[in-house]
Motif scaffolding. Structure first.
Motif: not given
Length: 334
Positions: A139-152, A14-26
């Motif tokens: 960890v890795s970013q989708d080149p098309n959507t620019h969305r990130w995936k993580g690892q735990c 959940k925390a990682a999702n917040i981190a990714r969401a907050c970072r999406q809109q510069e």
């Protein structure tokens, strides 16, 4: 214990999702950054920052654990509130947001990949870490959507039970030898670059000079105490060494627990250098239940003697013996 670990994994994601969401809109993200006040900041930095994501992440962790296990939330300590949590370790890299950094033999020197969410649980009687979760949101970013995936990653070391989330994959070296074979070699072979280490860019020159003799070219620089510890967990390096007193219990507890579950640990560097291994059989493991005497603010929970993270005690002992040899001043007649 399994119920707590399961919930820690859930809240870390959940925390990682917040981190990714907050970072999406510069543009919006830049409005959510605040300078830390005196008593909160790390003295390593002239200016230290936190983001709304840091605060949100910690509150989500505390509230979720309190809802699931009443009374547990009030026992949580962390970087933004003055188990230990580091809501977003390597906040500077999070703010900077670099997504195109190239790794060096799998290790990122900086960038979003160095950002980690750290949750560690320790025994309130002994101070020893029991379980740890490290979530790496970027960890890795989708080149098309620019969305990130993580690892735990996680580990549990409790009452003789030691389990963790990964089987270490050790890369071959020199085309043939594995790391386990290298650790069986003699000291002279170890000195021929049998060890690898990750360090801070701000590491002291005396340590760096000694490491050149012990590790040769296998010295890597990286941002974030949590990420450098994770490099040891992942088997990318043998050792993480830091000689300053600017890491804290919330930086080390999670990785320490995981490393314990793998047969390793995290020790006080200063005490290791002063220790007589023939007389003192126990290693000076970091502990988490007692604040530093005479300190105030965040310094109460600093790792005052520096630290070394490792996966194998035998390997650590060999590494230390070599390191100490090269830390001794060359001119012994003065």
């Amino acid at each position: 214990m399994s119920d707590i670990l399961r919930e820690l994994l859930c809240v870390a994601e959940k925390a990682a999702n917040i981190a990714r969401a907050c970072r999406q809109q510069e543009a919006l993200f830049q409005l959510l950054i605040e300078e830390k006040k005196e008593g909160e900041k790390n003295k390593k930095f002239a200016v230290d920052f936190k983001t709304l994501a840091d605060v949100l992440v910690q509150e989500v962790i505390k509230q979720n654990l309190e809802n699931k296990f009443p009374g547990l939330g009030e026992k949580i300590s962390g970087e933004e509130s003055n188990e230990f949590t580091n809501d977003l370790d390597s906040t500077y890299q999070y703010i900077k947001g670099s997504a195109d950094i190239k790794p060096n033999q799998g290790i990122f020197p900086c960038g979003l990949q160095c950002v980690t969410i750290l949750i560690g649980v320790y025994d309130i009687q002994t101070g020893m870490p029991l379980m740890g979760v490290i979530n790496q949101p970027f960890v890795s970013q989708d080149p098309n959507t620019h969305r990130w995936k993580g690892q735990c990653y996680w580990g549990l070391s409790y009452m003789g039970t030691n389990i963790h989330s990964l089987q270490l994959h050790i890369p071959k070296r020199n085309g043939s030898e594995t790391l386990s074979q290298l650790t069986e070699n003699t000291s002279s072979e170890a000195e021929s670059h049998g060890f690898s280490a990750v360090i801070s860019t701000s590491e002291k020159e005396t340590i760096k000079a000694a490491l050149l003799h012990v590790c040769g070219d296998s010295i890597f620089r990286a941002a974030g105490a949590g990420y450098k510890s994770l490099c040891v967990v992942q088997g990318l390096v043998d050792i993480y060494i830091f000689s300053d007193d600017t890491t804290f219990k919330w930086d080390s507890c999670a990785a320490h627990a995981i490393l314990r579950s793998m047969g390793g640990g995290m020790v006080d560097l200063k005490e290791c250098l002063e220790r007589n291994p023939e007389k003192e059989l126990n290693l000076p493991q970091l502990v988490y239940h007692v604040p530093n005497e005479g300190a105030s603010g965040v310094d109460q929970w600093a790792n005052k003697g520096g630290l070394i993270a490792y996966r194998s005690r035998k390997q650590l002992e060999t590494f230390l013996s070599l390191l100490i040899q090269h830390l001794v001043p060359a001119d012994t007649n003065t």
